[in-house]
Design an enzyme around this catalytic site. Structure first.
Site, PDB file in Angstrom:
ATOM      1  N   THR A  40     -14.988  45.684 -38.718  1.00  0.00           N
ATOM      2  CA  THR A  40     -13.836  46.343 -38.094  1.00  0.00           C
ATOM      3  C   THR A  40     -14.187  46.800 -36.675  1.00  0.00           C
ATOM      4  O   THR A  40     -13.375  46.683 -35.750  1.00  0.00           O
ATOM      5  CB  THR A  40     -13.411  47.567 -38.949  1.00  0.00           C
ATOM      6  N   HIS A  43     -14.008  43.909 -34.406  1.00  0.00           N
ATOM      7  CA  HIS A  43     -12.621  43.577 -34.048  1.00  0.00           C
ATOM      8  C   HIS A  43     -12.147  44.454 -32.880  1.00  0.00           C
ATOM      9  O   HIS A  43     -11.480  43.988 -31.961  1.00  0.00           O
ATOM     10  CB  HIS A  43     -11.672  43.800 -35.228  1.00  0.00           C
ATOM     11  N   HIS A  63     -16.474  54.469 -38.526  1.00  0.00           N
ATOM     12  CA  HIS A  63     -15.843  55.093 -39.699  1.00  0.00           C
ATOM     13  C   HIS A  63     -16.788  55.276 -40.879  1.00  0.00           C
ATOM     14  O   HIS A  63     -16.373  55.749 -41.917  1.00  0.00           O
ATOM     15  CB  HIS A  63     -14.613  54.275 -40.124  1.00  0.00           C
ATOM     16  N   LEU A 270     -10.993  41.112 -52.057  1.00  0.00           N
ATOM     17  CA  LEU A 270     -11.385  42.080 -51.038  1.00  0.00           C
ATOM     18  C   LEU A 270     -11.329  41.477 -49.634  1.00  0.00           C
ATOM     19  O   LEU A 270     -10.902  42.118 -48.687  1.00  0.00           O
ATOM     20  CB  LEU A 270     -12.812  42.581 -51.308  1.00  0.00           C
ATOM     21  N   GLY A 271     -11.787  40.211 -49.507  1.00  0.00           N
ATOM     22  CA  GLY A 271     -11.850  39.554 -48.189  1.00  0.00           C
ATOM     23  C   GLY A 271     -10.465  39.472 -47.573  1.00  0.00           C
ATOM     24  O   GLY A 271      -9.482  39.213 -48.267  1.00  0.00           O
TER      25      GLY A 271
HETATM   26  P1  NAD Z   1     -18.416  39.188 -43.585  1.00  0.00           P
HETATM   27  O1  NAD Z   1     -17.007  39.098 -43.163  1.00  0.00           O
HETATM   28  O2  NAD Z   1     -19.469  38.870 -42.615  1.00  0.00           O
HETATM   29  O3  NAD Z   1     -18.668  38.299 -44.892  1.00  0.00           O
HETATM   30  C1  NAD Z   1     -18.025  37.105 -45.130  1.00  0.00           C
HETATM   31  C2  NAD Z   1     -19.038  36.092 -45.665  1.00  0.00           C
HETATM   32  O4  NAD Z   1     -18.322  34.973 -46.197  1.00  0.00           O
HETATM   33  C3  NAD Z   1     -19.979  35.549 -44.598  1.00  0.00           C
HETATM   34  O5  NAD Z   1     -21.332  35.714 -45.005  1.00  0.00           O
HETATM   35  C4  NAD Z   1     -19.613  34.051 -44.513  1.00  0.00           C
HETATM   36  O6  NAD Z   1     -20.713  33.222 -44.212  1.00  0.00           O
HETATM   37  C5  NAD Z   1     -19.088  33.819 -45.928  1.00  0.00           C
HETATM   38  N1  NAD Z   1     -18.290  32.590 -46.090  1.00  0.00           N
HETATM   39  C6  NAD Z   1     -17.667  31.823 -45.166  1.00  0.00           C
HETATM   40  N2  NAD Z   1     -17.053  30.767 -45.747  1.00  0.00           N
HETATM   41  C7  NAD Z   1     -17.306  30.870 -47.083  1.00  0.00           C
HETATM   42  C8  NAD Z   1     -16.942  30.082 -48.216  1.00  0.00           C
HETATM   43  N3  NAD Z   1     -16.183  28.979 -48.100  1.00  0.00           N
HETATM   44  N4  NAD Z   1     -17.375  30.478 -49.442  1.00  0.00           N
HETATM   45  C9  NAD Z   1     -18.148  31.587 -49.586  1.00  0.00           C
HETATM   46  N5  NAD Z   1     -18.501  32.380 -48.531  1.00  0.00           N
HETATM   47  C10 NAD Z   1     -18.088  32.011 -47.301  1.00  0.00           C
HETATM   48  O7  NAD Z   1     -18.792  40.640 -44.126  1.00  0.00           O
HETATM   49  P2  NAD Z   1     -18.204  41.893 -44.895  1.00  0.00           P
HETATM   50  O8  NAD Z   1     -18.300  43.025 -43.965  1.00  0.00           O
HETATM   51  O9  NAD Z   1     -18.962  41.954 -46.157  1.00  0.00           O
HETATM   52  O10 NAD Z   1     -16.661  41.669 -45.164  1.00  0.00           O
HETATM   53  C11 NAD Z   1     -16.182  40.797 -46.149  1.00  0.00           C
HETATM   54  C12 NAD Z   1     -14.667  40.695 -46.099  1.00  0.00           C
HETATM   55  O11 NAD Z   1     -14.086  41.914 -46.564  1.00  0.00           O
HETATM   56  C13 NAD Z   1     -14.074  40.488 -44.712  1.00  0.00           C
HETATM   57  O12 NAD Z   1     -12.985  39.593 -44.817  1.00  0.00           O
HETATM   58  C14 NAD Z   1     -13.594  41.868 -44.318  1.00  0.00           C
HETATM   59  O13 NAD Z   1     -12.545  41.810 -43.389  1.00  0.00           O
HETATM   60  C15 NAD Z   1     -13.119  42.382 -45.654  1.00  0.00           C
HETATM   61  N6  NAD Z   1     -13.006  43.834 -45.851  1.00  0.00           N
HETATM   62  C16 NAD Z   1     -12.057  44.259 -46.709  1.00  0.00           C
HETATM   63  C17 NAD Z   1     -11.925  45.604 -46.977  1.00  0.00           C
HETATM   64  C18 NAD Z   1     -10.854  46.064 -47.924  1.00  0.00           C
HETATM   65  O14 NAD Z   1     -10.694  47.275 -48.102  1.00  0.00           O
HETATM   66  N7  NAD Z   1     -10.128  45.145 -48.553  1.00  0.00           N
HETATM   67  C19 NAD Z   1     -12.775  46.540 -46.367  1.00  0.00           C
HETATM   68  C20 NAD Z   1     -13.766  46.062 -45.511  1.00  0.00           C
HETATM   69  C21 NAD Z   1     -13.877  44.713 -45.260  1.00  0.00           C
HETATM   70 ZN    ZN Z   2     -16.463  49.474 -42.361  1.00  0.00          ZN
END
Ligand code: NAD
Ligand code: ZN
Length: 352
Positions: A40, A43, A63, A270-271
């Site tokens: 975040t 971003h 945060h 989550l992603g």
């Molecule tokens: P990040 O975004 O770096 O992790 C994503 C991972 O996915 C990377 O390691 C990447 O190499 C991998 N990836 C890419 N293509 C893939 C595929 N086809 N299959 C499997 N893995 C693949 O790190 P993060 O900080 O752990 O965040 C994860 C996600 O969670 C992000 O999308 C972020 O925006 C989101 N997020 C959501 C919340 C929520 O409350 N819902 C909070 C924080 C972050």
């Molecule tokens: Zn965070």
């Protein structure tokens, strides 16, 4: 005091001298010691389309943090100067329908520190006392400083049926890596982690994944460990239940999550995809009878209680996920470490 400030609508941050924040009667003032850096923040730093639509500079970013209370407002009774603390960064209306029915994590008036108001990449932060979470003596400020993203992982994993299940974690960013360790600690039969990045697969193995593979090999691994869909039909022992945690936000992984879930199974999402994703709801979701659970932040405060129990028991250790530590002055380096995709969790060391 020093603060990392988003000064204007455009790329970058500035480390500035700013006045220490004032506190109101219901607030506490915290000396920040450690702060987690996350996607975040990147971003906001790069000033992408999401940040442009959401954020209104100037404000202090950050945060995820832990530190010590140094002052408390007149109405604050349960938190005292000297307390070691971390905090829930989503500030909600505690009287709303959603808050009062156990769903404060999706309260419509949510304001996030470091996004919608001043955050924690600073020497001090003011927080409503009701958002404070006490940090156990045994837990370091560093661990306290990453309880926010760890809480995302606890929320994702522990709202599914993990004990004895085969769990597929798609995406081994910091949150997926925490989830791998949490699922191990929660008694998953097999944890299968997938990612396209070999450095992150190494970290997944360090966090206890039984199998860490590239996405093209994930489904075979799941089927091998569950016995596949038709094992029971063949008269063999019942297949093992499987659960999917989608932690990448990448469209291919989202389709794979639906594909690898068992019929009538559950996909924990989550992603966050950066754009709308084309889903064939009929075949991918409806006729499989899937339940999809959207994860937002941390459940207040069930997730915090669960997280504290796991950390206190020693069953789950998040520290192998932390790969980079920087002083606040090296914010450009911290952003680069995250953007590289190779880092685990990145932490600012703000004060000892
Ligand atoms: P990040 O975004 O770096 O992790 C994503 C991972 O996915 C990377 O390691 C990447 O190499 C991998 N990836 C890419 N293509 C893939 C595929 N086809 N299959 C499997 N893995 C693949 O790190 P993060 O900080 O752990 O965040 C994860 C996600 O969670 C992000 O999308 C972020 O925006 C989101 N997020 C959501 C919340 C929520 O409350 N819902 C909070 C924080 C972050
Ligand atoms: Zn965070």
């Amino acid at each position: 005091m020093r603060a990392l400030v988003k000064t204007q609508a455009g790329p970058g941050f500035e480390l500035r001298e700013v006045p220490q924040p004032d506190i109101r009667d219901d607030d506490v003032l915290i000396r920040v010691r450690r702060a987690g850096v996350c996607g975040t923040d990147v971003h906001i730093y790069t000033w992408d389309a999401w940040a442009q639509g959401r954020c209104r500079p100037p404000f202090t970013v950050g945060h995820e943090f832990a530190g010590d209370v140094v002052a408390a407002g007149a109405n604050v009774t349960h938190v005292r100067p000297g307390d070691r603390v971390t905090a829930e960064g989503h500030i909600v209306d505690e009287r709303s329908l959603l808050s009062r029915t156990g769903n404060a994590h999706v309260d419509l008036s949510t304001r996030i520190i470091g996004v919608d108001r001043d955050g924690c990449f600073a020497d001090y932060i003011a927080m409503p006392a009701s958002n404070i979470w006490p940090l156990d003596r045994e837990l370091s400020y560093e661990v306290g400083g990453i309880m926010d993203p760890m809480g995302n992982a606890f929320h994702t994993a522990l709202t599914a049926d993990i004990p004895g299940s085969v769990v597929l974690v798609t995406g081994c960013g910091p949150i997926g890596l925490f989830a791998v360790g949490i699922c191990r600690a929660a008694g998953a039969a097999r944890v299968i982690a997938s990612d396209v990045n070999p450095r992150r697969l190494d970290l997944a193995t360090r966090m206890g994944a039984h199998v860490a593979v590239t996405p093209d090999r994930a489904k075979d691994a799941v089927m091998q460990w569950t016995g596949g869909d038709r094992r029971a039909e063949r008269g063999e022992a019942a297949e093992i239940q499987r659960v999917v945690l989608e932690m990448s936000g990448v469209p291919a992984a989202i389709h794979q999550a639906f594909d690898c879930a068992r019929p009538a199974g559950r996909v924990q999402m989550l992603g966050i995809p950066t754009r709308p994703v084309d889903v064939d709801f009929a075949s991918e979701v409806i006729f499989k009878g899937l339940t999809i659970y959207g994860v937002v932040g941390r459940r207040m405060y069930d997730t915090w209680h669960q997280m504290t129990r796991f950390l206190r028991s020693g069953a789950f250790d998040p520290t192998p996920v932390i790969t980079h530590r920087f002083p606040l002055e090296q914010y450009d380096e911290a952003m680069r470490a995250i953007t590289s995709g190779d880092a685990g969790k990145v932490v600012f060391e703000i004060a000892d």
